[in-house]
Design a protein around this motif. Sequence first.
Motif, PDB file in Angstrom:
ATOM      1  N   LEU A 231      -3.747 -17.389   3.156  1.00  8.31           N
ATOM      2  CA  LEU A 231      -2.963 -16.437   3.955  1.00  8.31           C
ATOM      3  C   LEU A 231      -2.300 -17.091   5.156  1.00  8.31           C
ATOM      4  O   LEU A 231      -1.440 -16.485   5.789  1.00  8.31           O
ATOM      5  N   TYR A 232      -2.688 -18.325   5.461  1.00  7.65           N
ATOM      6  CA  TYR A 232      -2.054 -19.013   6.582  1.00  7.65           C
ATOM      7  C   TYR A 232      -0.617 -19.413   6.273  1.00  7.65           C
ATOM      8  O   TYR A 232       0.189 -19.634   7.195  1.00  7.65           O
ATOM      9  N   ALA A 233      -0.280 -19.521   5.002  1.00  8.17           N
ATOM     10  CA  ALA A 233       1.077 -19.936   4.621  1.00  8.17           C
ATOM     11  C   ALA A 233       1.454 -19.227   3.325  1.00  8.17           C
ATOM     12  O   ALA A 233       1.276 -19.768   2.232  1.00  8.17           O
ATOM     13  N   VAL A 234       1.958 -18.004   3.461  1.00  5.74           N
ATOM     14  CA  VAL A 234       2.288 -17.173   2.310  1.00  5.74           C
ATOM     15  C   VAL A 234       3.790 -17.235   2.050  1.00  5.74           C
ATOM     16  O   VAL A 234       4.601 -17.022   2.956  1.00  5.74           O
ATOM     17  N   GLU A 235       4.134 -17.529   0.812  1.00  3.40           N
ATOM     18  CA  GLU A 235       5.547 -17.611   0.446  1.00  3.40           C
ATOM     19  C   GLU A 235       6.059 -16.213   0.082  1.00  3.40           C
ATOM     20  O   GLU A 235       5.639 -15.614  -0.898  1.00  3.40           O
ATOM     21  N   ILE A 236       6.970 -15.702   0.919  1.00  2.00           N
ATOM     22  CA  ILE A 236       7.575 -14.387   0.704  1.00  2.00           C
ATOM     23  C   ILE A 236       8.994 -14.589   0.179  1.00  2.00           C
ATOM     24  O   ILE A 236       9.743 -15.407   0.708  1.00  2.00           O
ATOM     25  N   ALA A 237       9.360 -13.833  -0.858  1.00  2.00           N
ATOM     26  CA  ALA A 237      10.651 -14.037  -1.533  1.00  2.00           C
ATOM     27  C   ALA A 237      11.828 -13.996  -0.568  1.00  2.00           C
ATOM     28  O   ALA A 237      12.768 -14.789  -0.672  1.00  2.00           O
ATOM     29  N   ALA A 238      11.824 -13.086   0.400  1.00  2.00           N
ATOM     30  CA  ALA A 238      12.988 -12.909   1.276  1.00  2.00           C
ATOM     31  C   ALA A 238      12.993 -13.880   2.457  1.00  2.00           C
ATOM     32  O   ALA A 238      13.982 -13.953   3.193  1.00  2.00           O
ATOM     33  N   ASP A 239      11.910 -14.628   2.663  1.00  2.00           N
ATOM     34  CA  ASP A 239      11.801 -15.513   3.825  1.00  2.00           C
ATOM     35  C   ASP A 239      12.097 -16.964   3.459  1.00  2.00           C
ATOM     36  O   ASP A 239      11.735 -17.431   2.380  1.00  2.00           O
ATOM     37  N   GLU A 240      12.736 -17.666   4.379  1.00  3.34           N
ATOM     38  CA  GLU A 240      12.968 -19.097   4.184  1.00  3.34           C
ATOM     39  C   GLU A 240      11.714 -19.896   4.490  1.00  3.34           C
ATOM     40  O   GLU A 240      11.489 -20.960   3.921  1.00  3.34           O
ATOM     41  N   GLU A 241      10.911 -19.408   5.412  1.00  6.46           N
ATOM     42  CA  GLU A 241       9.682 -20.104   5.806  1.00  6.46           C
ATOM     43  C   GLU A 241       8.464 -19.316   5.341  1.00  6.46           C
ATOM     44  O   GLU A 241       8.515 -18.102   5.183  1.00  6.46           O
ATOM     45  N   ARG A 242       7.365 -20.029   5.140  1.00  8.41           N
ATOM     46  CA  ARG A 242       6.123 -19.374   4.762  1.00  8.41           C
ATOM     47  C   ARG A 242       5.599 -18.554   5.942  1.00  8.41           C
ATOM     48  O   ARG A 242       5.824 -18.908   7.096  1.00  8.41           O
ATOM     49  N   ARG A 243       4.909 -17.475   5.619  1.00 10.67           N
ATOM     50  CA  ARG A 243       4.453 -16.532   6.646  1.00 10.67           C
ATOM     51  C   ARG A 243       2.940 -16.625   6.816  1.00 10.67           C
ATOM     52  O   ARG A 243       2.192 -16.686   5.851  1.00 10.67           O
ATOM     53  N   ASN A 244       2.503 -16.624   8.063  1.00 11.92           N
ATOM     54  CA  ASN A 244       1.080 -16.609   8.389  1.00 11.92           C
ATOM     55  C   ASN A 244       0.661 -15.147   8.554  1.00 11.92           C
ATOM     56  O   ASN A 244       1.099 -14.470   9.483  1.00 11.92           O
ATOM     57  N   ILE A 245      -0.166 -14.648   7.640  1.00 19.49           N
ATOM     58  CA  ILE A 245      -0.622 -13.257   7.706  1.00 19.49           C
ATOM     59  C   ILE A 245      -1.970 -13.236   8.415  1.00 19.49           C
ATOM     60  O   ILE A 245      -2.969 -13.737   7.904  1.00 19.49           O
ATOM     61  N   TYR A 246      -1.996 -12.632   9.598  1.00 18.28           N
ATOM     62  CA  TYR A 246      -3.210 -12.611  10.414  1.00 18.28           C
ATOM     63  C   TYR A 246      -4.125 -11.473   9.980  1.00 18.28           C
ATOM     64  O   TYR A 246      -3.704 -10.322   9.869  1.00 18.28           O
ATOM     65  N   ILE A 247      -5.385 -11.803   9.732  1.00 16.57           N
ATOM     66  CA  ILE A 247      -6.420 -10.821   9.421  1.00 16.57           C
ATOM     67  C   ILE A 247      -7.556 -11.023  10.419  1.00 16.57           C
ATOM     68  O   ILE A 247      -8.117 -12.116  10.511  1.00 16.57           O
ATOM     69  N   SER A 248      -7.893  -9.985  11.165  1.00 17.40           N
ATOM     70  CA  SER A 248      -8.917 -10.111  12.201  1.00 17.40           C
ATOM     71  C   SER A 248     -10.301 -10.317  11.588  1.00 17.40           C
ATOM     72  O   SER A 248     -10.559  -9.934  10.437  1.00 17.40           O
ATOM     73  N   ASP A 249     -11.200 -10.904  12.380  1.00 26.52           N
ATOM     74  CA  ASP A 249     -12.578 -11.099  11.925  1.00 26.52           C
ATOM     75  C   ASP A 249     -13.239  -9.754  11.611  1.00 26.52           C
ATOM     76  O   ASP A 249     -14.002  -9.636  10.642  1.00 26.52           O
ATOM     77  N   ARG A 250     -12.965  -8.752  12.443  1.00 26.04           N
ATOM     78  CA  ARG A 250     -13.526  -7.418  12.200  1.00 26.04           C
ATOM     79  C   ARG A 250     -13.079  -6.887  10.839  1.00 26.04           C
ATOM     80  O   ARG A 250     -13.859  -6.308  10.092  1.00 26.04           O
ATOM     81  N   ARG A 251     -11.820  -7.126  10.533  1.00 24.46           N
ATOM     82  CA  ARG A 251     -11.276  -6.630   9.267  1.00 24.46           C
ATOM     83  C   ARG A 251     -11.942  -7.322   8.069  1.00 24.46           C
ATOM     84  O   ARG A 251     -12.243  -6.682   7.066  1.00 24.46           O
ATOM     85  N   TRP A 252     -12.180  -8.629   8.165  1.00 22.52           N
ATOM     86  CA  TRP A 252     -12.874  -9.351   7.089  1.00 22.52           C
ATOM     87  C   TRP A 252     -14.284  -8.780   6.897  1.00 22.52           C
ATOM     88  O   TRP A 252     -14.757  -8.638   5.757  1.00 22.52           O
ATOM     89  N   LYS A 253     -14.953  -8.448   8.008  1.00 25.18           N
ATOM     90  CA  LYS A 253     -16.295  -7.866   7.915  1.00 25.18           C
ATOM     91  C   LYS A 253     -16.243  -6.528   7.188  1.00 25.18           C
ATOM     92  O   LYS A 253     -17.093  -6.218   6.337  1.00 25.18           O
ATOM     93  N   GLN A 254     -15.220  -5.730   7.493  1.00 21.61           N
ATOM     94  CA  GLN A 254     -15.063  -4.433   6.825  1.00 21.61           C
ATOM     95  C   GLN A 254     -14.730  -4.612   5.346  1.00 21.61           C
ATOM     96  O   GLN A 254     -15.188  -3.832   4.496  1.00 21.61           O
ATOM     97  N   ILE A 255     -13.955  -5.637   5.029  1.00 24.33           N
ATOM     98  CA  ILE A 255     -13.605  -5.920   3.637  1.00 24.33           C
ATOM     99  C   ILE A 255     -14.862  -6.243   2.832  1.00 24.33           C
ATOM    100  O   ILE A 255     -15.034  -5.768   1.696  1.00 24.33           O
ATOM    101  N   VAL A 256     -15.742  -7.037   3.407  1.00 22.37           N
ATOM    102  CA  VAL A 256     -16.988  -7.376   2.703  1.00 22.37           C
ATOM    103  C   VAL A 256     -17.823  -6.120   2.463  1.00 22.37           C
ATOM    104  O   VAL A 256     -18.465  -5.986   1.411  1.00 22.37           O
ATOM    105  N   ARG A 257     -17.785  -5.180   3.385  1.00 18.54           N
ATOM    106  CA  ARG A 257     -18.515  -3.917   3.173  1.00 18.54           C
ATOM    107  C   ARG A 257     -17.901  -3.148   1.998  1.00 18.54           C
ATOM    108  O   ARG A 257     -18.625  -2.523   1.215  1.00 18.54           O
TER     109      ARG A 257
END
Length: 384
Positions: A231-257
């Motif tokens: 997710l640090y370097a995601v290739e998006i079709a409309a973008d010339e550069e790769r995108r860094n998608i930020y996911i918070s630590d709290r959100r990762w904890k909720q995802i594991v739940r």
Amino acid sequence: MKEKISNLLEALNQGIYEKEEEISLSLLAAVAGESIILLGPPGVAKSMVARRLKMAFLNAQSFEYLMSRFSTPDEIFGPVSIARLKSDDVYERHVEGYLPTADVVFLDEIWKAGPAIQNTLLTVINEKIFRNGTQECHLPLKLLIAASNELPAKGEGLEALWDRFVIRLESRPIVDEREFSRMLTGKEESLTIPEELLISQSEYAQMQCQLDAVSVSDEVLSLILQIRRSLYAVEIAADEERRNIYISDRRWKQIVRLLKASALLQDRKEVSFADVFPIYHCLWQEPEERDAVRNIVIHTLFLVPAQQLATLKDTLARDIASRKESHDYIKEIEVIAEHLKENDEAIQGNMFIGAGDRKMVKNYLADFYKELAFTRQDTAKLYD
């Protein structure tokens, strides 16, 4: 438990069309104690999904409200008790029948709510707490479903509330014409779900305790870490550069739940490979990122067999060049194929993976199987 949940989902989907994914993921969010937002145009049954989820719980109370820029906290959290204010000088609300007493809440057009409502919702969603006067009330809230036909406006301080919605799902109009025709001609009948399928308060409380006992294997942790790095370097079709998608630590904890809830509801004591697939609904910030994130998840789930096949093809090419056979290539190909088959069956049988996603995995694996077939054919060159 799996049979009961499967039958419950089937019952909840009666008389509603192409909303299996919305209903199943909403139920998953409810068991995990998390929240979900449905994004989509008006008239695609977003409110019906919320009403169906209320029916999943025995004797559940619900609250729903259509937000506007004129909505006040009194309309959501209950009116202020004038008598209490006069007699004791305490600012306290009558909450009965409003959000603080509901098990399932549906808030439509969530981004139109004012700052006073949004700030209170932050604590409600994250901590299941409502401060009423001098008291801190623990809420019976199992699930909050929000809906909107737009993303939160940037620069208006809505990022924290957006981050509270762990599952983000785009809700679309009916695609299949047969389903559309059924919707047009079908009769609207009241739905009654057998009581034995409903989740009681005691069952729900037991589930919360059991979630903590569900383990996460090293294999699943490895998959999560790989997805996080990607997710640090995601290739998006409309973008010339790769995108860094930020996911918070709290959100990762909720995802594991959520992953633990998926395992629990499917009679497993450990999170498995297939439970990971739906987390792509939790990992995008903008709609144009969703497909790229889903591709990352798919490729990560099948990264090990892909690497095994790549190594096998390299070794085979060297052996063909040197006219020797250093491996039992047919056996190794069969092992990879069996691994793919087992993983595919796990995904196809997961209650929380939508039909469209299951089809996408099938299409991805079809190309994989072709590569295996070509590699099997190449082994004949060892004997030319």
